[in-house]
Design a protein around this motif. Structure first.
Motif, PDB file in Angstrom:
ATOM      1  N   ALA A   1       0.817  -1.201   0.000  1.00 36.91           N
ATOM      2  CA  ALA A   1       0.000   0.000   0.000  1.00 36.91           C
ATOM      3  C   ALA A   1       0.860   1.264   0.000  1.00 36.91           C
ATOM      4  CB  ALA A   1      -0.920  -0.009   1.213  1.00 36.91           C
ATOM      5  N   LEU A   2       0.498   2.196  -0.890  1.00 33.39           N
ATOM      6  CA  LEU A   2       1.231   3.446  -0.997  1.00 33.39           C
ATOM      7  C   LEU A   2       0.830   4.416   0.109  1.00 33.39           C
ATOM      8  CD1 LEU A   2       3.030   5.529  -2.344  1.00 33.39           C
ATOM      9  CD2 LEU A   2       1.256   5.902  -4.063  1.00 33.39           C
ATOM     10  N   PHE A   3      -0.461   4.631   0.293  1.00 30.51           N
ATOM     11  CA  PHE A   3      -0.928   5.634   1.241  1.00 30.51           C
ATOM     12  C   PHE A   3      -1.514   5.049   2.519  1.00 30.51           C
ATOM     13  CE2 PHE A   3      -1.327   7.776  -2.932  1.00 30.51           C
ATOM     14  CZ  PHE A   3      -0.439   8.808  -2.702  1.00 30.51           C
ATOM     15  N   LYS A   4      -1.941   3.797   2.486  1.00 30.62           N
ATOM     16  CA  LYS A   4      -2.617   3.221   3.640  1.00 30.62           C
ATOM     17  C   LYS A   4      -1.983   1.908   4.065  1.00 30.62           C
ATOM     18  CE  LYS A   4      -7.147   5.128   2.380  1.00 30.62           C
ATOM     19  NZ  LYS A   4      -8.555   4.789   2.055  1.00 30.62           N
ATOM     20  N   LEU A   5      -2.093   1.609   5.327  1.00 27.97           N
ATOM     21  CA  LEU A   5      -1.669   0.306   5.822  1.00 27.97           C
ATOM     22  C   LEU A   5      -2.722  -0.730   5.469  1.00 27.97           C
ATOM     23  CD1 LEU A   5      -0.448   1.310   9.397  1.00 27.97           C
ATOM     24  CD2 LEU A   5       0.993   0.631   7.475  1.00 27.97           C
ATOM     25  N   PRO A   6      -2.312  -1.972   5.197  1.00 28.59           N
ATOM     26  CA  PRO A   6      -3.288  -3.027   4.904  1.00 28.59           C
ATOM     27  C   PRO A   6      -4.245  -3.240   6.080  1.00 28.59           C
ATOM     28  CG  PRO A   6      -1.062  -3.728   4.352  1.00 28.59           C
ATOM     29  CD  PRO A   6      -0.929  -2.450   5.113  1.00 28.59           C
ATOM     30  N   LYS A   7      -5.420  -3.741   5.786  1.00 27.78           N
ATOM     31  CA  LYS A   7      -6.423  -3.958   6.826  1.00 27.78           C
ATOM     32  C   LYS A   7      -5.928  -4.920   7.891  1.00 27.78           C
ATOM     33  CE  LYS A   7     -10.472  -2.960   3.969  1.00 27.78           C
ATOM     34  NZ  LYS A   7     -11.725  -3.524   3.382  1.00 27.78           N
ATOM     35  N   TRP A   8      -5.151  -5.934   7.479  1.00 27.79           N
ATOM     36  CA  TRP A   8      -4.693  -6.920   8.456  1.00 27.79           C
ATOM     37  C   TRP A   8      -3.714  -6.291   9.460  1.00 27.79           C
ATOM     38  CZ3 TRP A   8       0.414  -8.006   9.129  1.00 27.79           C
ATOM     39  CH2 TRP A   8       1.294  -7.744   8.074  1.00 27.79           C
ATOM     40  N   VAL A   9      -2.959  -5.270   9.017  1.00 32.22           N
ATOM     41  CA  VAL A   9      -2.078  -4.559   9.943  1.00 32.22           C
ATOM     42  C   VAL A   9      -2.908  -3.732  10.921  1.00 32.22           C
ATOM     43  CG1 VAL A   9      -0.303  -2.779  10.180  1.00 32.22           C
ATOM     44  CG2 VAL A   9      -0.132  -4.464   8.353  1.00 32.22           C
ATOM     45  N   LYS A  10      -3.875  -2.994  10.404  1.00 30.94           N
ATOM     46  CA  LYS A  10      -4.713  -2.130  11.236  1.00 30.94           C
ATOM     47  C   LYS A  10      -5.432  -2.918  12.321  1.00 30.94           C
ATOM     48  CE  LYS A  10      -5.546   1.430   7.736  1.00 30.94           C
ATOM     49  NZ  LYS A  10      -6.582   2.125   6.921  1.00 30.94           N
ATOM     50  N   ARG A  11      -5.834  -4.161  11.985  1.00 26.59           N
ATOM     51  CA  ARG A  11      -6.551  -4.982  12.970  1.00 26.59           C
ATOM     52  C   ARG A  11      -5.690  -5.297  14.191  1.00 26.59           C
ATOM     53  NH1 ARG A  11      -8.669  -7.816   8.405  1.00 26.59           N
ATOM     54  NH2 ARG A  11      -7.034  -9.382   8.601  1.00 26.59           N
ATOM     55  N   ASN A  12      -4.374  -5.277  13.992  1.00 26.91           N
ATOM     56  CA  ASN A  12      -3.463  -5.656  15.078  1.00 26.91           C
ATOM     57  C   ASN A  12      -2.724  -4.471  15.696  1.00 26.91           C
ATOM     58  OD1 ASN A  12      -3.736  -8.659  14.832  1.00 26.91           O
ATOM     59  ND2 ASN A  12      -2.983  -8.233  12.769  1.00 26.91           N
ATOM     60  N   LEU A  13      -3.054  -3.264  15.287  1.00 22.79           N
ATOM     61  CA  LEU A  13      -2.365  -2.080  15.790  1.00 22.79           C
ATOM     62  C   LEU A  13      -2.789  -1.707  17.210  1.00 22.79           C
ATOM     63  CD1 LEU A  13      -2.135   0.489  12.835  1.00 22.79           C
ATOM     64  CD2 LEU A  13      -0.250  -0.465  14.159  1.00 22.79           C
ATOM     65  N   TYR A  14      -4.056  -1.926  17.514  1.00 22.72           N
ATOM     66  CA  TYR A  14      -4.595  -1.491  18.810  1.00 22.72           C
ATOM     67  C   TYR A  14      -4.138  -0.053  19.076  1.00 22.72           C
ATOM     68  CZ  TYR A  14      -5.437  -6.489  19.365  1.00 22.72           C
ATOM     69  OH  TYR A  14      -5.854  -7.787  19.173  1.00 22.72           O
ATOM     70  N   LYS A  15      -4.439   0.785  18.107  1.00 20.79           N
ATOM     71  CA  LYS A  15      -3.929   2.153  18.105  1.00 20.79           C
ATOM     72  C   LYS A  15      -4.277   2.895  19.390  1.00 20.79           C
ATOM     73  CE  LYS A  15      -3.285   5.945  14.864  1.00 20.79           C
ATOM     74  NZ  LYS A  15      -3.657   6.483  13.530  1.00 20.79           N
ATOM     75  N   GLY A  16      -3.256   3.518  19.962  1.00 24.92           N
ATOM     76  CA  GLY A  16      -3.448   4.309  21.166  1.00 24.92           C
ATOM     77  C   GLY A  16      -3.535   3.503  22.445  1.00 24.92           C
ATOM     78  N   LYS A  17      -3.360   2.186  22.340  1.00 27.74           N
ATOM     79  CA  LYS A  17      -3.476   1.330  23.516  1.00 27.74           C
ATOM     80  C   LYS A  17      -2.139   0.742  23.938  1.00 27.74           C
ATOM     81  CE  LYS A  17      -8.266  -0.303  23.237  1.00 27.74           C
ATOM     82  NZ  LYS A  17      -9.139  -1.501  23.323  1.00 27.74           N
ATOM     83  N   SER A  18      -1.917   0.689  25.226  1.00 24.25           N
ATOM     84  CA  SER A  18      -0.827  -0.095  25.775  1.00 24.25           C
ATOM     85  C   SER A  18      -1.423  -1.436  26.192  1.00 24.25           C
ATOM     86  CB  SER A  18      -0.206   0.613  26.985  1.00 24.25           C
ATOM     87  OG  SER A  18      -1.171   0.759  28.022  1.00 24.25           O
TER      88      SER A  18
END
Length: 295
Positions: A4-21
């Protein structure tokens, strides 16, 4: 390389837990990761996935979450080597029900070597605790080792996860240039392409030929330009050792493209500074890549 040029793949986003420790995860999220990881505790595995970790309490659960979603029918053991962590890394591993070993000698070389010596699988895959692995990664990496008797080691491609508001597109350009260098190095210096966060090999060949042992043990980030930078790496040494028996292979399947943290680039002063220092390094080594050098 279809990344992906501008976006992360969906499978990456599912595992980011963005903003969470790790402490922010809900009971449901913890239970989901724990449940999925239990598949990877085979007492008689075909594949060993080994992950060294040093003070990674708020990174490694993301890596484990990505691996928990692996789609494979192979028998797998997933093991983390806790390299003398002083934070809550071990608590995370215990909470998620992950098999782990403790290596008190500080240094990624010691951690990877212990993992090699404890591995039960025919095939050994190396992962890192700040990297995300796509669902088809295990099968894509093992396939060349299984198919071709001459291939004793494999390595995959990679992309970066932006930090500090860097644009994903900027990293995409960096990755395209890095891919050119990778292909140049395949001519005479392929062992440099063998990176610990996305590589694999036949376990017994790695053991018999000397493993990960090096003269100077590097620290985990090993930032270029730092006072503690070590040029010789345990992954490159493993590659050299493997080539005593067979050959290495670049896995071009997109299912083997991993997404890793950009924190090492940040440690080198940011992507622009990292690009300049690495451009200088590779320019100086161009003749070496093309003509070779005694290892």
């Amino acid at each position: 390389m279809a990344v992906a040029l501008f976006k992360l793949p969906k499978w990456v986003k599912r595992n980011l837990y963005k903003g969470k420790s790790f402490s922010d995860l809900t009971d449901k999220e913890l239970a989901d990761i724990h449940r999925k990881l239990q598949r990877f505790k085979s007492p008689d595995p075909e594949v060993s996935v080994m992950i060294p970790a040093w003070n990674e309490e708020n990174n490694i659960f993301r890596t484990l979450s990505s691996l928990a979603n692996s789609r494979t029918k192979r028998k797998v053991e997933l093991v983390v080597i806790n390299n003398n962590s002083t934070d809550l890394t071990q608590k995370v591993l215990d909470k998620l029900g992950v098999i782990s070993y403790f290596e008190p000698k500080q240094g990624i070389t010691f951690a990877r070597q212990l993992g090699l010596e404890r591995a039960k699988g025919k095939y050994h895959l190396c992962a890192d605790s700040d990297t995300f692995y796509p669902p088809g990664w295990i099968d894509a990496m093992v396939a060349p080792l299984e198919k071709d008797d001459d291939v004793v080691g494999v390595y995959g491609r990679y992309a970066f996860i932006p930090e500090n508001d860097y644009d994903r597109a900027f990293f995409w350009v960096y990755e395209r240039l890095a891919s050119v260098i990778i292909r140049l190095r395949r001519l005479r210096r392929e062992h440099i392409n063998f990176l610990g966060f996305n590589m694999g090999f036949i376990t017994q060949v790695g053991l018999a030929n000397g493993g990960f042992k090096v003269k100077n043990v590097r620290k985990f980030d090993n930032a270029i330009g730092s006072d503690y930078y070590v040029d010789e790496s345990e992954d490159g040494r493993m590659a050299v050792n493997l080539m005593k028996t067979g050959r290495l292979k670049l896995v071009t399947d997109n299912k083997a493209v991993v997404f890793t943290s950009s924190r090492r680039l940040i440690a080198e002063g940011g992507i622009l500074e990292a690009f300049k220092s690495r451009f200088k390094l590779h320019t100086n080594r161009l003749s070496e890549y093309l003509k070779g050098k005694k290892i």
